[in-house]
Design an enzyme around this catalytic site. Sequence first.
Site, PDB file in Angstrom:
ATOM      1  N   SER A 152     -16.953 -22.938 -22.277  1.00  0.00           N
ATOM      2  CA  SER A 152     -17.875 -21.650 -23.146  1.00  0.00           C
ATOM      3  C   SER A 152     -19.005 -21.736 -22.126  1.00  0.00           C
ATOM      4  O   SER A 152     -19.629 -22.842 -21.622  1.00  0.00           O
ATOM      5  CB  SER A 152     -18.238 -22.188 -24.510  1.00  0.00           C
ATOM      6  OG  SER A 152     -19.434 -21.602 -24.989  1.00  0.00           O
ATOM      7  N   TYR A 165     -21.148 -27.727 -31.305  1.00  0.00           N
ATOM      8  CA  TYR A 165     -20.260 -26.961 -30.525  1.00  0.00           C
ATOM      9  C   TYR A 165     -20.432 -27.063 -28.858  1.00  0.00           C
ATOM     10  O   TYR A 165     -19.677 -26.730 -28.044  1.00  0.00           O
ATOM     11  CB  TYR A 165     -20.259 -25.061 -30.841  1.00  0.00           C
ATOM     12  CG  TYR A 165     -19.462 -24.221 -30.332  1.00  0.00           C
ATOM     13  CD1 TYR A 165     -18.202 -24.446 -30.264  1.00  0.00           C
ATOM     14  CD2 TYR A 165     -19.820 -23.320 -29.490  1.00  0.00           C
ATOM     15  CE1 TYR A 165     -16.941 -23.358 -29.707  1.00  0.00           C
ATOM     16  CE2 TYR A 165     -18.989 -22.380 -28.620  1.00  0.00           C
ATOM     17  CZ  TYR A 165     -17.744 -22.568 -28.879  1.00  0.00           C
ATOM     18  OH  TYR A 165     -16.696 -21.819 -28.332  1.00  0.00           O
TER      19      TYR A 165
HETATM   20  P1  NAD Z   1     -10.292 -17.560 -32.625  1.00  0.00           P
HETATM   21  O1  NAD Z   1     -10.949 -18.127 -33.884  1.00  0.00           O
HETATM   22  O2  NAD Z   1      -9.779 -16.137 -32.580  1.00  0.00           O
HETATM   23  O3  NAD Z   1      -8.999 -18.449 -32.449  1.00  0.00           O
HETATM   24  C1  NAD Z   1      -8.807 -19.727 -32.266  1.00  0.00           C
HETATM   25  C2  NAD Z   1      -7.256 -19.877 -32.818  1.00  0.00           C
HETATM   26  O4  NAD Z   1      -7.420 -21.374 -32.952  1.00  0.00           O
HETATM   27  C3  NAD Z   1      -7.295 -19.404 -34.491  1.00  0.00           C
HETATM   28  O5  NAD Z   1      -6.053 -18.682 -34.505  1.00  0.00           O
HETATM   29  C4  NAD Z   1      -7.016 -20.770 -35.230  1.00  0.00           C
HETATM   30  O6  NAD Z   1      -6.078 -20.690 -36.111  1.00  0.00           O
HETATM   31  C5  NAD Z   1      -6.636 -21.820 -34.142  1.00  0.00           C
HETATM   32  N1  NAD Z   1      -6.918 -23.103 -34.620  1.00  0.00           N
HETATM   33  C6  NAD Z   1      -7.903 -23.443 -35.346  1.00  0.00           C
HETATM   34  N2  NAD Z   1      -7.761 -24.924 -35.484  1.00  0.00           N
HETATM   35  C7  NAD Z   1      -6.587 -25.318 -34.970  1.00  0.00           C
HETATM   36  C8  NAD Z   1      -5.975 -26.381 -35.020  1.00  0.00           C
HETATM   37  N3  NAD Z   1      -6.471 -27.705 -35.405  1.00  0.00           N
HETATM   38  N4  NAD Z   1      -4.694 -26.592 -34.446  1.00  0.00           N
HETATM   39  C9  NAD Z   1      -4.113 -25.439 -33.814  1.00  0.00           C
HETATM   40  N5  NAD Z   1      -4.859 -24.097 -33.896  1.00  0.00           N
HETATM   41  C10 NAD Z   1      -5.893 -24.004 -34.468  1.00  0.00           C
HETATM   42  O7  NAD Z   1     -11.253 -17.474 -31.734  1.00  0.00           O
HETATM   43  P2  NAD Z   1     -11.503 -17.129 -29.884  1.00  0.00           P
HETATM   44  O8  NAD Z   1     -12.902 -16.485 -30.306  1.00  0.00           O
HETATM   45  O9  NAD Z   1     -10.297 -16.159 -29.641  1.00  0.00           O
HETATM   46  O10 NAD Z   1     -11.549 -18.384 -29.323  1.00  0.00           O
HETATM   47  C11 NAD Z   1     -10.565 -19.004 -28.477  1.00  0.00           C
HETATM   48  C12 NAD Z   1     -11.123 -19.961 -27.475  1.00  0.00           C
HETATM   49  O11 NAD Z   1     -12.263 -19.526 -26.828  1.00  0.00           O
HETATM   50  C13 NAD Z   1     -12.079 -21.195 -28.508  1.00  0.00           C
HETATM   51  O12 NAD Z   1     -11.622 -22.210 -27.847  1.00  0.00           O
HETATM   52  C14 NAD Z   1     -13.235 -20.826 -28.448  1.00  0.00           C
HETATM   53  O13 NAD Z   1     -14.303 -21.748 -28.588  1.00  0.00           O
HETATM   54  C15 NAD Z   1     -13.420 -20.130 -27.069  1.00  0.00           C
HETATM   55  N6  NAD Z   1     -14.668 -19.430 -26.687  1.00  0.00           N
HETATM   56  C16 NAD Z   1     -14.619 -18.211 -27.436  1.00  0.00           C
HETATM   57  C17 NAD Z   1     -15.697 -17.534 -27.018  1.00  0.00           C
HETATM   58  C18 NAD Z   1     -15.975 -16.069 -27.932  1.00  0.00           C
HETATM   59  O14 NAD Z   1     -16.984 -15.289 -27.539  1.00  0.00           O
HETATM   60  N7  NAD Z   1     -15.132 -15.586 -28.796  1.00  0.00           N
HETATM   61  C19 NAD Z   1     -16.604 -17.502 -26.035  1.00  0.00           C
HETATM   62  C20 NAD Z   1     -16.241 -18.886 -25.351  1.00  0.00           C
HETATM   63  C21 NAD Z   1     -15.341 -19.727 -25.745  1.00  0.00           C
END
Ligand code: NAD
Length: 272
Positions: A152, A165
């Site tokens: 991130s 985070y």
């Molecule tokens: P999201 O919440 O839509 O997806 C995360 C998924 O992980 C969910 O489906 C959830 O059920 C699953 N999950 C949670 N705990 C779990 C566990 N213990 N075991 C298995 N699955 C589990 O989030 P997103 O925004 O699509 O993020 C995806 C990745 O990208 C994450 O690592 C997040 O930190 C990272 N990220 C997101 C952004 C953003 O702007 N959204 C930016 C940088 C990084």
Amino acid sequence: MSELFNVRDKSIVITGGGGVLCSAMAKALAKAGARIAVLDLDEVAAAQVADGIKSSGGLAIAVKCDVLDKESLESAKEEVNSVYGRTDVLINGAGGNKKEATTSPDMAFFDLPKEAVRFVFDLNFLGTLLPSQVFGKEMAEAGAGIILNVSSMCAFAPLTKVAAYSAAKAAVSNFTQWLAVHICQNYSKDVRVNAIAPGFFLTEQNRFLLTDEKTGELTDRGRTIIDHTPMGRFGQAEELIGTVMWLLSDAAKFVTGIVVPIDGGFSAFSGV
Ligand code: NAD
């Protein structure tokens, strides 16, 4: 060129594959001919993504899995192998933040509950390390494979409010470099480990921080992010695909241990 960026027939495990960003990756990789295993704690979300892929003619299975539980990961690996025979690629997408681990006018840093901090740190860091042990071992033994982590912007410089985070994603970037070197030095020169660092994409994990729950308008934080993103907008999940295809294909054959920002210029802009 299509050979260089080919991911056809690769067996790709995506943790958090039921989520916003990783489901977009799963769908795009399936369209490119990869065999997808959607691993998620939320089995309904995983099944929805896998069903969507299958109904568009792609290959996918949904597997309920907790990335923090090694037994659950081992049994997910067995399930994937029973269908696809092996895992070529692991995408460590499961991760996210939590309101309770976020400072706010109602939650001083000094009062952040240890449990919430640990939850966020574990989910992002251990939730990357444990699947890398389980699926990476198979890759190390096979002498081939690719691990792609999801870091991130807060790994480059911490973001306000999200101490756990930020620390956890910094650990994910650091671990990406560590594991890339460790596997090359000890097991195989043909197992690559990289990460993407998405900028700001409006998803469930950050919606409460970036938009007003009632009006849907940008919060001050959301506005500050847009003002610090030279491209002037949030990203779309589909905009991750090109970089992911590059890192998962032979086009990146000599690339290991890097973290690629996909951020509309956010990390390049000092704010002045
Ligand atoms: P999201 O919440 O839509 O997806 C995360 C998924 O992980 C969910 O489906 C959830 O059920 C699953 N999950 C949670 N705990 C779990 C566990 N213990 N075991 C298995 N699955 C589990 O989030 P997103 O925004 O699509 O993020 C995806 C990745 O990208 C994450 O690592 C997040 O930190 C990272 N990220 C997101 C952004 C953003 O702007 N959204 C930016 C940088 C990084």
